[in-house]
Design an enzyme around this catalytic site. Structure first.
Site, PDB file in Angstrom:
ATOM      1  N   LEU A 158     -36.444  -0.854   5.949  1.00  0.00           N
ATOM      2  CA  LEU A 158     -37.330   0.307   5.813  1.00  0.00           C
ATOM      3  C   LEU A 158     -36.777   1.524   6.536  1.00  0.00           C
ATOM      4  O   LEU A 158     -37.129   2.651   6.236  1.00  0.00           O
ATOM      5  CB  LEU A 158     -38.718  -0.016   6.370  1.00  0.00           C
ATOM      6  CG  LEU A 158     -39.512  -1.083   5.626  1.00  0.00           C
ATOM      7  CD1 LEU A 158     -40.883  -1.254   6.241  1.00  0.00           C
ATOM      8  CD2 LEU A 158     -39.663  -0.717   4.155  1.00  0.00           C
ATOM      9  N   GLY A 169     -33.913   5.230  16.338  1.00  0.00           N
ATOM     10  CA  GLY A 169     -33.019   5.297  17.481  1.00  0.00           C
ATOM     11  C   GLY A 169     -32.912   3.964  18.206  1.00  0.00           C
ATOM     12  O   GLY A 169     -31.906   3.657  18.835  1.00  0.00           O
ATOM     13  N   ASP A 226     -46.081   8.363  22.006  1.00  0.00           N
ATOM     14  CA  ASP A 226     -45.417   8.748  20.757  1.00  0.00           C
ATOM     15  C   ASP A 226     -46.438   8.830  19.617  1.00  0.00           C
ATOM     16  O   ASP A 226     -46.202   8.366  18.511  1.00  0.00           O
ATOM     17  CB  ASP A 226     -44.315   7.728  20.428  1.00  0.00           C
ATOM     18  CG  ASP A 226     -43.260   8.300  19.487  1.00  0.00           C
ATOM     19  OD1 ASP A 226     -43.276   9.528  19.256  1.00  0.00           O
ATOM     20  OD2 ASP A 226     -42.418   7.530  18.984  1.00  0.00           O
TER      21      ASP A 226
HETATM   22  N1  LIG Z   1     -47.149  -3.485  10.643  1.00  0.00           N
HETATM   23  C1  LIG Z   1     -46.560  -2.684   9.742  1.00  0.00           C
HETATM   24  N2  LIG Z   1     -46.950  -2.736   8.460  1.00  0.00           N
HETATM   25  C2  LIG Z   1     -46.378  -1.961   7.505  1.00  0.00           C
HETATM   26  N3  LIG Z   1     -45.387  -1.106   7.761  1.00  0.00           N
HETATM   27  C3  LIG Z   1     -44.943  -0.993   9.023  1.00  0.00           C
HETATM   28  C4  LIG Z   1     -45.494  -1.771  10.083  1.00  0.00           C
HETATM   29  N4  LIG Z   1     -44.838  -1.478  11.226  1.00  0.00           N
HETATM   30  C5  LIG Z   1     -43.918  -0.553  10.899  1.00  0.00           C
HETATM   31  N5  LIG Z   1     -43.975  -0.258   9.582  1.00  0.00           N
HETATM   32  C6  LIG Z   1     -43.119   0.675   8.838  1.00  0.00           C
HETATM   33  O1  LIG Z   1     -41.863   0.734   9.467  1.00  0.00           O
HETATM   34  C7  LIG Z   1     -41.563   2.064   9.846  1.00  0.00           C
HETATM   35  C8  LIG Z   1     -40.812   2.080  11.157  1.00  0.00           C
HETATM   36  O2  LIG Z   1     -41.595   1.463  12.163  1.00  0.00           O
HETATM   37  P1  LIG Z   1     -41.521   1.948  13.666  1.00  0.00           P
HETATM   38  O3  LIG Z   1     -41.946   3.375  13.769  1.00  0.00           O
HETATM   39  O4  LIG Z   1     -42.247   0.976  14.510  1.00  0.00           O
HETATM   40  O5  LIG Z   1     -39.965   1.805  13.925  1.00  0.00           O
HETATM   41  P2  LIG Z   1     -38.973   2.752  14.711  1.00  0.00           P
HETATM   42  O6  LIG Z   1     -37.671   2.061  14.770  1.00  0.00           O
HETATM   43  O7  LIG Z   1     -39.561   3.139  15.998  1.00  0.00           O
HETATM   44  O8  LIG Z   1     -38.891   3.971  13.732  1.00  0.00           O
HETATM   45  P3  LIG Z   1     -38.767   5.488  14.135  1.00  0.00           P
HETATM   46  O9  LIG Z   1     -37.612   5.611  15.050  1.00  0.00           O
HETATM   47  O10 LIG Z   1     -38.576   6.134  12.795  1.00  0.00           O
HETATM   48  O11 LIG Z   1     -40.073   5.863  14.799  1.00  0.00           O
HETATM   49  C9  LIG Z   1     -42.883   2.773   9.903  1.00  0.00           C
HETATM   50  O12 LIG Z   1     -42.765   4.128   9.647  1.00  0.00           O
HETATM   51  C10 LIG Z   1     -43.695   2.069   8.840  1.00  0.00           C
HETATM   52  O13 LIG Z   1     -43.449   2.640   7.595  1.00  0.00           O
END
Ligand SMILES: Nc1ncnc2c1ncn2[C@@H]1O[C@H](COP(=O)(O)OP(=O)(O)OP(=O)(O)O)[C@@H](O)[C@H]1O
EC number: 2.7.11.1
Length: 678
Positions: free
Chosen positions: A75, A79, A231
């Protein structure tokens, strides 16, 4: 005491035998103490949660590793790690899940998710579990099929932690806000159907208020247990299909201020688009957290004085701003807004005056967005504007708490009483393009305008959608930093590596034991699988010992042997996240002591059981010495079934004993809470 005594005593004045309950003095003394223990973030509820609810909940958590998971579509890569969609296999049952392979902040994110999963109300995405990439206990063979091979570990992912959540749905608040139908596209997701009212600002306000109320409820839930998310933004608000509500995700940057987890005074981790001017959750003069019990006891004072929760409230204010003003949903426009607000010294009324002065000359989508936005905020007697002013106040102490916002008239009143609200808040999505362009570079302006005109003329809605997509949600960290004139990533203060590691290692050891037990149970329930699994033992022994292993008859040992082999292949190295300062836990002993305790407690009694406990703890976490750890791991896991393990298990145990003793003493001395070591 005889019956007569009771009769006699009951005739006495209660004060004479002191059975009238607490006297006034005691009550006067105890009441403030009790009240203090319940002040936010809640010392007493915290202790109950930590000592009673957390261990109980952990026992109920599924013991899984990557062999139970089928990774699907990626998906995104943030970072701190990569996020995948996937499936959790449990027999024939397949549950859709989200997997994050976190390279940084993994342990902290697990901690925050576990804590929030114990808070009522389902305010964060449902957390399943987390484990080290190196945890690799293969599935036992299924009847008629060959045993599944252990999953390979990519060297790139070798140190990552897998975090697993139930899949909540496809939409985040941000992805919905990117669409021109916002907020109508939220209605079925929040209310289960489209609202039966004519489209227009009143109906839109209903949905916006409900979404904001749910966001605030989630933020309030975090704050009620001392967690500051740090955040908050539309991209971190998942709209759950399952529960028809907004939940928070991405707790990797959160700080637990009950006991100071993931908190370093002069560190900031933030998305500058949503962060308050101060950038830190508390004064940078705040001393580093004292030992945990002291920190926990003092937390209400710190919470009351520093109001760290108000960091999130500012981010909520920016989110509200984006929900109301169409044009501010664009990253570039938001950055321009932030810059201007900074130049105006965070004087929001001054910004409003400026924008309203532009209105007569402004045209098209920008004008529509501004007019509709201000009108929406002025509806309901101006309570929306009042709330926004408070949320975006410069001084943290001037911002309301989440629970105060939930009681604010804007959220408690029926929406859109002002009938004069005629324009649609959603306005035209052209606003996003043209305003963003105006706000940033000349080149972008030109492009935006010409594209806007082209779209107007030719009605090329799909083209605009594409532009919109490329402008929104796609801003990389690098672009963001460039926009803000930052050359280097925001400084991150080094952390004390042992902080979260000891807890994580203990958790891993326990998980490994439960996982092996689960695999054993699975292999026992499939007889032919058990036979085939047993075949793995020889090679598992070879892998671990580097010499010919004894044929292993007990089928149940097969899974354990495979686990040993897998664990050994992972070199039993300790995982030290970079973010935590890459500091090895002193002697690795803290966790050894704990792991032993767990292992012993869970394993079969008898000599070999010690081997088991040690093996789990050390193999998984010490990393002091690759071979020694391998042997212990091997001895430990196989020791569960006694036969092949005994000779191997005993040697390292004797060698390690003094160190473990010292370590566990150290652990006790350093760590009154029993888990964390500073
Ligand atoms: N429980 C969940 N159910 C459905 N989709 C999810 C869930 N958790 C995360 N996602 C999807 O995955 C994406 C990334 O999740 P998350 O923000 O936790 O990761 P990240 O590595 O911190 O990403 P970023 O750096 O872009 O913030 C979210 O934008 C969302 O679309």
């Amino acid at each position: 005491m005889k019956c007569g005594d009771i009769v006699y005593r009951s005739t006495l004045d209660p004060s004479l035998y002191n059975e009238a309950g607490f006297d006034e003095k005691t009550v006067a003394l105890l009441a403030p103490v009790l009240a203090y223990l319940f002040l936010p973030p809640g010392v007493l509820p915290g202790a109950i949660d930590y000592y009673i609810r957390a261990p109980l909940k952990r026992k109920q958590t599924k013991a899984i590793d990557k062999n139970d998971i089928v990774l699907g579509k990626r998906l995104g890569t943030g970072g701190f790690g990569t996020v995948f969609k996937g499936e959790l296999k449990e027999g024939s049952l397949k549950t859709p899940i989200i997997i994050k392979k976190a390279k940084e902040f993994g342990e902290a994110e697990v901690w925050m998710n576990e804590r929030m999963s114990r808070v009522a109300g389902h305010h964060v995405a449902e957390f399943v579990t987390a484990f080290d990439e190196s945890l690799n206990v293969p599935m036992p063979a299924v009847a008629g099929k060959r045993p599944a091979p252990a999953q390979p570990t990519s060297p790139l992912d070798a140190n990552s932690i897998w975090l697993v959540w139930v899949y909540e749905g496809d939409n985040t608040l941000s992805s919905l806000m990117e669409k021109r139908e916002f907020p109508y596209n939220l209605e079925p997701l929040l209310f289960g159907r489209e609202l039966r009212a004519p489209r227009g600002p009143v109906r839109e306000l209903v949905t916006i208020k409900e979404a904001f109320r749910q966001l605030l409820a989630a933020v309030a839930a975090c704050h009620s247990v001392g967690i500051v998310h740090r955040d908050i933004k539309p991209a971190n608000c998942i709209v759950s299909d399952r529960d028809k509500k907004i939940k928070l995700i991405d707790l990797g940057a959160a700080a637990d201020l009950r006991i100071g987890i993931n908190y370093v005074p002069n560190e900031y981790l933030l998305d500058p688009r949503y962060a308050p001017p101060q950038q830190y959750i508390m004064s940078t003069q705040t001393p580093k957290p004292p030992p945990k019990p002291v920190a926990a006891f003092l937390s209400p004072i710190l919470w009351a004085m520093e109001k760290p929760d108000r960091f999130d409230m500012y981010s909520c204010g920016i989110t509200l701003l984006q929900m109301v003003f169409t044009h501010l949903r664009n990253d570039n426009a938001l950055i321009a807004f932030n810059k201007r607000l900074q130049e105006l010294k965070w004087d929001l009324p001054a910004w409003r005056r400026e924008e309203e002065a532009k209105l007569p000359a402004a045209k098209g989508a920008l004008a529509e967005s501004l007019e509709a936005g201000f009108e929406a905020l002025d509806a309901d007697g101006g309570t929306g504007w009042d709330l926004l002013l408070r949320l975006l106040a410069y001084k943290p102490s001037d911002r309301p708490s989440a629970s105060e916002v939930l009681a604010h008239p804007w959220l408690t009143s029926a929406p859109g009483r002002t009938a004069s609200l005629q324009r649609s808040l959603s306005g035209s999505f052209e606003a996003t393009v043209s305003t963003a362009a105006a706000a940033t570079s000349t080149a972008l302006t030109a492009a935006g305008k010409s594209l806007g005109q082209a779209a107007n003329a030719a009605g090329l809605a799909s083209m605009e959608e594409a532009i919109l997509k490329s402008n929104q949600g796609a801003l990389t960290e690098a672009q963001l930093m460039e926009e803000l004139g930052l050359q280097e990533p925001a400084p991150v203060a080094p952390r004390e590596g042992s902080q979260t590691i000891a807890w994580w290692q203990e958790r891993q050891s326990e998980l490994r034991v439960r996982l092996v037990e689960r695999r054993e149970a699975m292999s026992e329930s499939t007889p032919s699988g058990a036979a085939q699994s047993a075949m793995q033992v020889g090679s598992a022994l070879n892998n671990v010992r580097g010499k010919g292993g004894k044929p292993a008859a007990p089928a149940a040992a097969a899974a354990a042997a495979a686990a040993a082999a897998a664990g050994a292949r992972a070199d039993a190295k300790v995982k030290i996240p970079n973010i935590l300062g890459a500091k090895k836990p002193a002697s690795g002993g803290g966790s050894n002591g704990k792991a032993n305790g767990n292992g012993n407690g869970k394993a079969a009694p008898a000599k070999a059981a010690n081997g088991n406990g040690n093996g789990n703890g050390n193999g998984n976490s010490s990393g002091n010495n690759g071979n020694g750890a391998k042997q212990q791991l091997f001895g430990g896991l196989l020791g569960r079934k006694q036969q092949p393990a005994e000779e191997v298990a005993e040697e390292p145990e004797e060698e390690e004993q003094p160190e473990q003793e010292t370590a566990s003493k150290k652990e006790r001395a350093f760590n009154l809470l029993g888990v964390f070591r500073r």
